[in-house]
Design a protein around this motif. Structure first.
Motif, PDB file in Angstrom:
ATOM      1  N   ASN A  99     141.836  35.335  25.763  1.00 10.74           N
ATOM      2  CA  ASN A  99     142.621  34.398  26.585  1.00 10.74           C
ATOM      3  C   ASN A  99     141.922  33.036  26.655  1.00 10.74           C
ATOM      4  O   ASN A  99     141.397  32.643  27.689  1.00 10.74           O
ATOM      5  N   PRO A 100     141.869  32.316  25.527  1.00  8.03           N
ATOM      6  CA  PRO A 100     141.147  31.042  25.495  1.00  8.03           C
ATOM      7  C   PRO A 100     141.753  29.991  26.420  1.00  8.03           C
ATOM      8  O   PRO A 100     142.923  30.064  26.794  1.00  8.03           O
ATOM      9  N   ILE A 101     140.916  29.035  26.782  1.00  7.82           N
ATOM     10  CA  ILE A 101     141.338  27.927  27.643  1.00  7.82           C
ATOM     11  C   ILE A 101     142.151  26.922  26.819  1.00  7.82           C
ATOM     12  O   ILE A 101     141.694  26.456  25.771  1.00  7.82           O
ATOM     13  N   ARG A 102     143.337  26.598  27.314  1.00  6.03           N
ATOM     14  CA  ARG A 102     144.200  25.644  26.604  1.00  6.03           C
ATOM     15  C   ARG A 102     144.720  24.528  27.517  1.00  6.03           C
ATOM     16  O   ARG A 102     145.009  23.439  27.062  1.00  6.03           O
ATOM     17  N   THR A 103     144.851  24.815  28.809  1.00  6.75           N
ATOM     18  CA  THR A 103     145.464  23.855  29.734  1.00  6.75           C
ATOM     19  C   THR A 103     144.643  23.741  31.015  1.00  6.75           C
ATOM     20  O   THR A 103     143.774  24.579  31.293  1.00  6.75           O
ATOM     21  N   VAL A 104     144.979  22.722  31.813  1.00  8.13           N
ATOM     22  CA  VAL A 104     144.300  22.554  33.094  1.00  8.13           C
ATOM     23  C   VAL A 104     144.599  23.739  34.016  1.00  8.13           C
ATOM     24  O   VAL A 104     143.750  24.148  34.826  1.00  8.13           O
ATOM     25  N   GLN A 105     145.787  24.328  33.863  1.00  3.35           N
ATOM     26  CA  GLN A 105     146.134  25.490  34.676  1.00  3.35           C
ATOM     27  C   GLN A 105     145.229  26.680  34.341  1.00  3.35           C
ATOM     28  O   GLN A 105     144.843  27.452  35.236  1.00  3.35           O
ATOM     29  N   ASP A 106     144.877  26.810  33.065  1.00  4.81           N
ATOM     30  CA  ASP A 106     143.950  27.872  32.658  1.00  4.81           C
ATOM     31  C   ASP A 106     142.613  27.726  33.392  1.00  4.81           C
ATOM     32  O   ASP A 106     141.992  28.725  33.781  1.00  4.81           O
ATOM     33  N   VAL A 107     142.182  26.483  33.546  1.00 10.51           N
ATOM     34  CA  VAL A 107     140.917  26.232  34.259  1.00 10.51           C
ATOM     35  C   VAL A 107     141.071  26.575  35.737  1.00 10.51           C
ATOM     36  O   VAL A 107     140.211  27.240  36.326  1.00 10.51           O
ATOM     37  N   HIS A 108     142.182  26.135  36.332  1.00 10.12           N
ATOM     38  CA  HIS A 108     142.415  26.425  37.755  1.00 10.12           C
ATOM     39  C   HIS A 108     142.523  27.927  38.024  1.00 10.12           C
ATOM     40  O   HIS A 108     142.199  28.395  39.122  1.00 10.12           O
ATOM     41  N   ASN A 109     142.980  28.673  37.019  1.00  9.35           N
ATOM     42  CA  ASN A 109     143.157  30.117  37.172  1.00  9.35           C
ATOM     43  C   ASN A 109     141.835  30.900  37.115  1.00  9.35           C
ATOM     44  O   ASN A 109     141.805  32.093  37.436  1.00  9.35           O
ATOM     45  N   LEU A 110     140.774  30.234  36.680  1.00  6.04           N
ATOM     46  CA  LEU A 110     139.487  30.920  36.584  1.00  6.04           C
ATOM     47  C   LEU A 110     138.997  31.321  37.964  1.00  6.04           C
ATOM     48  O   LEU A 110     139.137  30.570  38.937  1.00  6.04           O
ATOM     49  N   GLY A 111     138.411  32.516  38.040  1.00  7.03           N
ATOM     50  CA  GLY A 111     137.874  32.985  39.310  1.00  7.03           C
ATOM     51  C   GLY A 111     136.470  32.468  39.553  1.00  7.03           C
ATOM     52  O   GLY A 111     135.998  31.545  38.873  1.00  7.03           O
ATOM     53  N   GLU A 112     135.783  33.066  40.503  1.00  7.91           N
ATOM     54  CA  GLU A 112     134.397  32.706  40.809  1.00  7.91           C
ATOM     55  C   GLU A 112     133.520  33.942  40.633  1.00  7.91           C
ATOM     56  O   GLU A 112     133.912  35.045  41.008  1.00  7.91           O
ATOM     57  N   LEU A 113     132.343  33.717  40.069  1.00  8.99           N
ATOM     58  CA  LEU A 113     131.426  34.821  39.840  1.00  8.99           C
ATOM     59  C   LEU A 113     130.848  35.332  41.158  1.00  8.99           C
ATOM     60  O   LEU A 113     130.360  34.556  41.981  1.00  8.99           O
ATOM     61  N   SER A 114     130.933  36.651  41.344  1.00  5.58           N
ATOM     62  CA  SER A 114     130.271  37.314  42.463  1.00  5.58           C
ATOM     63  C   SER A 114     129.239  38.271  41.862  1.00  5.58           C
ATOM     64  O   SER A 114     129.588  39.378  41.433  1.00  5.58           O
ATOM     65  N   PRO A 115     127.984  37.831  41.744  1.00  6.89           N
ATOM     66  CA  PRO A 115     126.982  38.626  41.017  1.00  6.89           C
ATOM     67  C   PRO A 115     126.884  40.085  41.461  1.00  6.89           C
ATOM     68  O   PRO A 115     126.811  40.986  40.622  1.00  6.89           O
ATOM     69  N   GLN A 116     126.893  40.328  42.761  1.00  6.23           N
ATOM     70  CA  GLN A 116     126.749  41.702  43.248  1.00  6.23           C
ATOM     71  C   GLN A 116     127.918  42.588  42.816  1.00  6.23           C
ATOM     72  O   GLN A 116     127.752  43.788  42.599  1.00  6.23           O
ATOM     73  N   ASP A 117     129.101  41.979  42.689  1.00  7.62           N
ATOM     74  CA  ASP A 117     130.291  42.747  42.302  1.00  7.62           C
ATOM     75  C   ASP A 117     130.503  42.769  40.795  1.00  7.62           C
ATOM     76  O   ASP A 117     130.913  43.786  40.225  1.00  7.62           O
TER      77      ASP A 117
END
Length: 346
Positions: A99-117
């Motif tokens: 699922n490569p990055i192609r649009t600004v929406q793709d970037v906005h859809n990225l989550g945040e890393l939770s190391p413990q999880d």
């Protein structure tokens, strides 16, 4: 209990050392017969998800070569799944992203890393190594935003980075949004590694050499400055490294890092002549490890001599160990680096 060997930590801080410390990129795995046996049964991902097995692979070169640091066995794309990137490491290919990055929406859809999880197995491996097993520092690491973005945009490894570079200049607003996301992830990821016990950090901007200096200053340097400024608060030595990036060495020297890593294209002596005064890491061409010992010895001695002349130096390869390298060669090379540098530093 064996005395803790802090030579690499002292070298990274520019302090007095008795011998030049050494570790080898990709020293864990690649060419060891014990590792090859494990790989017959498990993939890289499967090894990294088993802390005891991963710790064994990480520690193996310390035991076999007597190097001055261990480097955590894992891939730079390990944390990307925490952002929602579907990444698989394919044998003989490398990281492949569906699922490569192609649009600004793709970037906005990225989550945040939770190391413990998202990566508890990485943290558990670090804790195992640093509390029970190692008598040398453990190097934790992460991929830098440009290098990670190149995989995320290209969908896998690339030789030209055409999609990445064109995206960077044509979709600059989206590019900077992606850089911010990856910077946040890197800071979170490295902080978790240090909190778990990692004592040195290297940021691999492996493929940033594809950029010229002007583009580096505009599109990359600000995000790297932010990352390293935050990581400095962790109070561990910070190393930066890339391949084919000699033209960026002075830019790296400007960053709030402790050590500048060089590949074989720029000698330690030339780096000093360019005004690099910080501790340097490098930089034997890994291809030389297949040459006759007399050639390896000659090349290594030159690097050691230049490193001693420079002042603070950590011996390494200009890139990673590859599978054809004999473990006995690395053991012999380590002995040479320790003994020859000790003579010169008396």
């Amino acid at each position: 209990m064996t005395t803790f060997n802090d030579t690499l930590l002292r070298a990274a801080r520019g302090e007095k050392i008795e011998h030049t410390p050494v570790w080898y990129m990709r020293q864990a795995g690649r060419s060891q017969p014990e590792y090859m046996k494990i790989k017959e049964k498990y993939s890289l991902e499967e090894i990294t998800h088993q802390p005891e097995l991963c710790a064994y692979v990480t520690k193996l070169p310390v035991d076999q070569y007597n190097v001055d640091a261990a480097v955590l066995y894992k891939d730079i794309v390990t944390p990307l799944s925490g952002l929602g990137i579907d990444v698989k490491i394919k044998s003989g290919v490398g990281p492949v992203i569906s699922n490569p990055i192609r649009t600004v929406q793709d970037v906005h859809n990225l989550g945040e890393l939770s190391p413990q999880d998202d990566i508890p197995f990485v943290l558990e491996t670090i804790k195992l190594l640093t509390t029970e097993q190692l008598n040398v520092p453990l190097i934790g690491f992460a991929g830098a935003p440009f290098t990670l973005a190149s995989y995320m945009i290209e969908g896998g490894p690339s030789k030209s980075y055409n999609l990445t570079k064109s995206f960077m200049v044509s979709e600059s607003e989206t590019w900077f949004a992606l850089m911010d996301k990856l910077a946040d992830m890197t800071i979170t990821y490295i902080t978790a590694q240090v909190n778990a016990g990692a004592q040195v950090i290297q940021i691999f901007d492996s493929w940033v050499g594809a950029l010229n200096v002007a583009d580096y200053r505009i599109f990359i340097k600000p995000v790297m400055t932010r990352i390293f400024t935050e990581l400095r608060k962790l109070n561990v030595p910070l190393i930066t490294f890339g391949v084919g990036a000699s033209h960026l060495a002075n830019e790296w020297h400007d960053l709030p890092v402790d050590v500048v890593g060089l590949d074989w294209r720029l000698s330690i002596k030339e780096a000093g002549e360019r005004g690099l005064t910080k501790p340097l890491q490098g930089n034997l061409d890994p291809s030389m490890l297949l040459a006759d010992w007399s050639i390896i010895e000659e090349r290594a001695k030159t690097i050691i001599e230049q490193g001693v002349e420079h002042g603070s130096h950590i011996f390494n390869l200009g890139h990673g160990v590859f599978p054809d390298v004999k473990p006995a060669t690395l053991k012999k090379l380590t002995e040479l680096i320790h003994s020859y540098s000790a003579q010169l530093r008396k």
